[in-house]
Design a protein around this motif. Structure first.
Motif, mmCIF file in Angstrom:
data_model
loop_
_atom_site.group_PDB
_atom_site.id
_atom_site.type_symbol
_atom_site.label_atom_id
_atom_site.label_comp_id
_atom_site.label_asym_id
_atom_site.label_seq_id
_atom_site.Cartn_x
_atom_site.Cartn_y
_atom_site.Cartn_z
ATOM 1 N N GLY A 2 -4.334 6.860 13.130
ATOM 2 C CA GLY A 2 -3.035 7.178 13.726
ATOM 3 C C GLY A 2 -2.031 6.064 13.503
ATOM 4 N N TRP A 3 -2.502 4.826 13.596
ATOM 5 C CA TRP A 3 -1.633 3.679 13.383
ATOM 6 C C TRP A 3 -1.220 3.576 11.917
ATOM 7 C CZ3 TRP A 3 -2.259 -1.073 10.790
ATOM 8 C CH2 TRP A 3 -1.320 -2.059 11.121
ATOM 9 N N LEU A 4 -2.162 3.759 11.009
ATOM 10 C CA LEU A 4 -1.858 3.663 9.578
ATOM 11 C C LEU A 4 -0.828 4.701 9.143
ATOM 12 C CD1 LEU A 4 -5.321 2.904 7.950
ATOM 13 C CD2 LEU A 4 -3.327 1.391 8.093
ATOM 14 N N HIS A 5 -0.807 5.847 9.810
ATOM 15 C CA HIS A 5 0.162 6.889 9.450
ATOM 16 C C HIS A 5 1.584 6.338 9.444
ATOM 17 C CE1 HIS A 5 2.673 10.436 9.478
ATOM 18 N NE2 HIS A 5 3.229 9.964 10.572
ATOM 19 N N TRP A 6 1.922 5.493 10.416
ATOM 20 C CA TRP A 6 3.286 4.997 10.535
ATOM 21 C C TRP A 6 3.698 4.108 9.361
ATOM 22 C CZ3 TRP A 6 6.609 7.284 13.460
ATOM 23 C CH2 TRP A 6 6.144 8.032 14.530
ATOM 24 N N PHE A 7 2.725 3.628 8.601
ATOM 25 C CA PHE A 7 3.014 2.772 7.452
ATOM 26 C C PHE A 7 2.777 3.494 6.132
ATOM 27 C CE2 PHE A 7 1.841 0.229 11.096
ATOM 28 C CZ PHE A 7 2.928 -0.611 11.188
ATOM 29 N N SER A 8 2.520 4.794 6.198
ATOM 30 C CA SER A 8 2.235 5.582 5.007
ATOM 31 C C SER A 8 3.473 6.368 4.569
ATOM 32 C CB SER A 8 1.097 6.569 5.295
ATOM 33 O OG SER A 8 1.557 7.621 6.139
ATOM 34 N N ALA A 9 3.370 6.978 3.403
ATOM 35 C CA ALA A 9 4.459 7.823 2.908
ATOM 36 C C ALA A 9 4.637 9.065 3.788
ATOM 37 C CB ALA A 9 4.190 8.227 1.460
ATOM 38 N N GLY A 10 3.640 9.390 4.598
ATOM 39 C CA GLY A 10 3.746 10.524 5.512
ATOM 40 C C GLY A 10 4.750 10.306 6.626
ATOM 41 N N ASN A 11 5.109 9.056 6.885
ATOM 42 C CA ASN A 11 6.131 8.736 7.880
ATOM 43 C C ASN A 11 7.465 8.655 7.155
ATOM 44 O OD1 ASN A 11 7.854 7.653 9.805
ATOM 45 N ND2 ASN A 11 7.018 5.602 9.628
ATOM 46 N N ASP A 12 8.292 9.669 7.342
ATOM 47 C CA ASP A 12 9.592 9.668 6.669
ATOM 48 C C ASP A 12 10.728 9.236 7.604
ATOM 49 O OD1 ASP A 12 9.663 11.903 8.237
ATOM 50 O OD2 ASP A 12 10.099 13.301 6.627
ATOM 51 N N LEU A 13 10.392 8.684 8.782
ATOM 52 C CA LEU A 13 11.406 8.209 9.720
ATOM 53 C C LEU A 13 11.850 6.787 9.412
ATOM 54 C CD1 LEU A 13 9.851 9.548 13.034
ATOM 55 C CD2 LEU A 13 11.658 10.593 11.647
ATOM 56 N N TRP A 14 10.939 5.979 8.918
ATOM 57 C CA TRP A 14 11.245 4.601 8.553
ATOM 58 C C TRP A 14 10.151 4.081 7.634
ATOM 59 C CZ3 TRP A 14 7.479 1.090 9.888
ATOM 60 C CH2 TRP A 14 6.659 1.416 10.964
ATOM 61 N N ARG A 15 10.481 2.988 6.944
ATOM 62 C CA ARG A 15 9.474 2.306 6.128
ATOM 63 C C ARG A 15 9.788 0.826 6.119
ATOM 64 N NH1 ARG A 15 10.648 0.426 1.132
ATOM 65 N NH2 ARG A 15 12.642 1.033 0.271
ATOM 66 N N SER A 25 0.822 -1.212 0.000
ATOM 67 C CA SER A 25 0.000 0.000 0.000
ATOM 68 C C SER A 25 0.854 1.259 0.000
ATOM 69 C CB SER A 25 -0.954 0.014 1.193
ATOM 70 O OG SER A 25 -0.254 0.212 2.397
ATOM 71 N N ARG A 26 2.000 1.219 0.647
ATOM 72 C CA ARG A 26 2.875 2.395 0.661
ATOM 73 C C ARG A 26 3.478 2.640 -0.712
ATOM 74 N NH1 ARG A 26 6.922 4.664 5.162
ATOM 75 N NH2 ARG A 26 7.945 6.209 3.871
ATOM 76 N N SER A 27 3.668 1.597 -1.481
ATOM 77 C CA SER A 27 4.270 1.760 -2.803
ATOM 78 C C SER A 27 3.266 2.256 -3.842
ATOM 79 C CB SER A 27 4.908 0.450 -3.271
ATOM 80 O OG SER A 27 3.916 -0.525 -3.463
ATOM 81 N N GLU A 28 1.979 2.203 -3.510
ATOM 82 C CA GLU A 28 0.967 2.736 -4.420
ATOM 83 C C GLU A 28 1.058 4.249 -4.426
ATOM 84 O OE1 GLU A 28 -2.755 1.154 -3.067
ATOM 85 O OE2 GLU A 28 -2.138 -0.910 -3.432
ATOM 86 N N ASP A 29 0.682 4.855 -5.546
ATOM 87 C CA ASP A 29 0.801 6.303 -5.687
ATOM 88 C C ASP A 29 0.002 7.063 -4.632
ATOM 89 O OD1 ASP A 29 2.544 6.098 -7.790
ATOM 90 O OD2 ASP A 29 0.982 6.240 -9.310
ATOM 91 N N SER A 30 -1.223 6.673 -4.439
ATOM 92 C CA SER A 30 -2.032 7.352 -3.428
ATOM 93 C C SER A 30 -2.783 6.291 -2.641
ATOM 94 C CB SER A 30 -3.018 8.330 -4.069
ATOM 95 O OG SER A 30 -3.922 7.636 -4.894
ATOM 96 N N VAL A 31 -2.617 6.323 -1.338
ATOM 97 C CA VAL A 31 -3.247 5.339 -0.480
ATOM 98 C C VAL A 31 -4.411 5.999 0.239
ATOM 99 C CG1 VAL A 31 -2.937 3.808 1.476
ATOM 100 C CG2 VAL A 31 -1.102 4.089 -0.176
#
Length: 150
Positions: A90-103, A30-36
């Motif tokens: 809030g949880w999904l944010h950590w797995f989204s492109a919006g989290n630039d700390l880790w993936r 899902s993170r690799s998709e253009d828009s989640v």
């Protein structure tokens, strides 16, 4: 930097390990998709996981919680955070492109070593991986080892 989180399991928990890996791989894709769309992603998460999230709070409830949190001691704040649980968005944010700390990079079951190896790219030190640890716990497993800076 590349980090690893190792989740040990026994034969009795092999199905739990597979369930965990399925969710992690869904999050990676899902993170690799253009828009989640978080709603669309939530529709693809398994029911056993969706039941674990805290109900969404109203703005008033969030403000009340924040006011109590601000007046609490450090130990009380930590306990409040633990007991509040995770809201889905809030949880999904950590797995989204919006989290630039880790993936997440990958998640694989190693049957010989009886571990799930979760690999992530990290750009920050320390790495806040509580969302991954929470998922592991909800899958009925425990983090055995972390090789990430925290």
């Amino acid at each position: 930097m590349i980090g690893h989180i190792k989740v040990a399991f026994t034969d009795n928990f092999r199905a739990n390990a597979e369930s965990l890996v399925q969710v992690l791989r869904l999050l990676i894709r899902s993170r690799s998709e253009d828009s989640v769309d978080e709603t669309r992603l939530a529709d693809r998460l398994p029911e056993w996981l969706l039941r674990e999230f805290s109900p969404k709070k109203t703005p008033e409830e969030k403000l009340e919680w924040l006011q109590r949190w601000r007046s609490a001691s450090h130990e009380e704040q930590l306990e409040m955070e633990r007991s509040a649980g995770w809201e889905l968005t809030g949880w999904l944010h950590w797995f989204s492109a919006g989290n630039d700390l880790w993936r997440l990079r990958s998640a694989d079951v190693d049957d010989v070593a009886q571990v799930v190896d979760i690999e992530l790219d990290q750009v920050d030190d320390p790495v806040p991986i509580e969302a991954v640890e929470w998922l592991v716990g909800r899958a009925g497993l425990t983090v055995a080892e972390t090789d990430v800076s925290r």
